[in-house]
Enzyme design. Sequence first.
Site, PDB file in Angstrom:
ATOM      1  N   LYS A  51       0.833  -1.204   0.000  1.00 48.09           N
ATOM      2  CA  LYS A  51       0.000   0.000   0.000  1.00 48.09           C
ATOM      3  C   LYS A  51       0.871   1.259   0.000  1.00 48.09           C
ATOM      4  O   LYS A  51       0.595   2.220  -0.714  1.00 48.09           O
ATOM      5  CB  LYS A  51      -0.932   0.003   1.231  1.00 48.09           C
ATOM      6  CG  LYS A  51      -2.061  -1.018   1.141  1.00 48.09           C
ATOM      7  CD  LYS A  51      -2.787  -1.199   2.479  1.00 48.09           C
ATOM      8  CE  LYS A  51      -3.845  -2.295   2.364  1.00 48.09           C
ATOM      9  NZ  LYS A  51      -4.495  -2.628   3.660  1.00 48.09           N
ATOM     10  N   GLN A  82      -4.943  -1.388   9.971  1.00 44.99           N
ATOM     11  CA  GLN A  82      -4.721  -2.703   9.362  1.00 44.99           C
ATOM     12  C   GLN A  82      -5.229  -3.802  10.300  1.00 44.99           C
ATOM     13  O   GLN A  82      -4.951  -3.791  11.497  1.00 44.99           O
ATOM     14  CB  GLN A  82      -3.214  -2.857   9.078  1.00 44.99           C
ATOM     15  CG  GLN A  82      -2.839  -4.116   8.334  1.00 44.99           C
ATOM     16  CD  GLN A  82      -3.391  -4.174   6.911  1.00 44.99           C
ATOM     17  OE1 GLN A  82      -3.548  -3.161   6.251  1.00 44.99           O
ATOM     18  NE2 GLN A  82      -3.703  -5.369   6.451  1.00 44.99           N
ATOM     19  N   ASP A 121     -11.177   2.335   4.177  1.00 45.17           N
ATOM     20  CA  ASP A 121     -11.467   0.902   4.070  1.00 45.17           C
ATOM     21  C   ASP A 121     -12.952   0.625   3.831  1.00 45.17           C
ATOM     22  O   ASP A 121     -13.312  -0.493   3.457  1.00 45.17           O
ATOM     23  CB  ASP A 121     -11.082   0.213   5.389  1.00 45.17           C
ATOM     24  CG  ASP A 121      -9.737  -0.487   5.313  1.00 45.17           C
ATOM     25  OD1 ASP A 121      -9.396  -0.986   4.231  1.00 45.17           O
ATOM     26  OD2 ASP A 121      -9.060  -0.539   6.347  1.00 45.17           O
TER      27      ASP A 121
HETATM   28  N1  GUN Z   1      -6.471  -6.975   6.474  1.00 43.08           N
HETATM   29  C1  GUN Z   1      -6.674  -7.742   5.366  1.00 43.08           C
HETATM   30  N2  GUN Z   1      -7.266  -7.014   4.402  1.00 43.08           N
HETATM   31  C2  GUN Z   1      -7.444  -5.762   4.905  1.00 43.08           C
HETATM   32  C3  GUN Z   1      -8.006  -4.566   4.378  1.00 43.08           C
HETATM   33  O1  GUN Z   1      -8.493  -4.493   3.242  1.00 43.08           O
HETATM   34  N3  GUN Z   1      -7.977  -3.502   5.231  1.00 43.08           N
HETATM   35  C4  GUN Z   1      -7.482  -3.558   6.483  1.00 43.08           C
HETATM   36  N4  GUN Z   1      -7.517  -2.456   7.240  1.00 43.08           N
HETATM   37  N5  GUN Z   1      -6.959  -4.651   7.003  1.00 43.08           N
HETATM   38  C5  GUN Z   1      -6.940  -5.754   6.212  1.00 43.08           C
END
Ligand code: GUN
Length: 266
Positions: free
Chosen positions: A45, A89, A112
């Site tokens: 990311k 996350q 998200d």
């Molecule tokens: N953990 C696995 N996929 C994601 C996601 O799309 N966003 C977040 N915040 N955590 C994750």
Amino acid sequence: MTIKEYVASRKEEIKAYVSGLKRKPHLTIIQVNEDEASNAYVKGKLKDANELGIEAELIKLPIETKEEEILSLIDSLNHDDKVDGFIVQMPLPKQINEDKVKEAISPKKDVDGFHPLSSLNPCTPQGIIDYLKHEGVNFVGKNALVMGRSNIVGKPMAKLLLKEHCNVTVVHSRTSKEDMHFYVAHADIIVIAIGKQGYLDNSYEYKKDAIIVDVGISRDENGLHGDAIKDLPVKLQTPVPGGVGLLTRITLLENLLKIYNSNSKI
Ligand code: GUN
């Protein structure tokens, strides 16, 4: 077009768009785990953001962080004008309640799309729908099978497929093997997110025009693997690696830009 090609072309468009903005969009990522998959996601990311001219910052907190501490950090980011959007996350350590965290993030900054009042959808399901639409997939009246019922993928995926007018079935760990075979054999679109390496294999029967979207990702000494074995006899099967993970990452930045634009218009 492969997912890699699709994501590369979306990136070019976003990069050109961002270069014309007066102020750079800013994304903050909070990570409170030592999870290997999370480290890889976060790294990806940050790399994508950097490549596209988006400011991204990682706040990594120790695993013993208390719930009050993360809620207080979220509150300060909710009020920080420099931050357009942020994510926490997942997964989180046991002492922190995931739902409390999701609900503490202002829907105006929830990149998200996890907040119940967020106008955005979670990145993985939204990225999958966008890609399949780009590939010209017709959803109306099709049998969509969602395997797995997680809050991040399975549940929101089922909702989005329903919005596209699919006949949606959700199967999970309590579904019998016999029923699993029945639903797979009748599915036009299968989205699998159960975290079991190679679960979909040649013991299942598939429609020859079926589409399999593989959200699973597990690692062993031979590298990364999805929830389906490779080269199943279907029309389209997304690869792992180089598949859904890339869609999630690009959708996160698209969500950030949507937030940036709605804030700039006020
Ligand atoms: N953990 C696995 N996929 C994601 C996601 O799309 N966003 C977040 N915040 N955590 C994750």
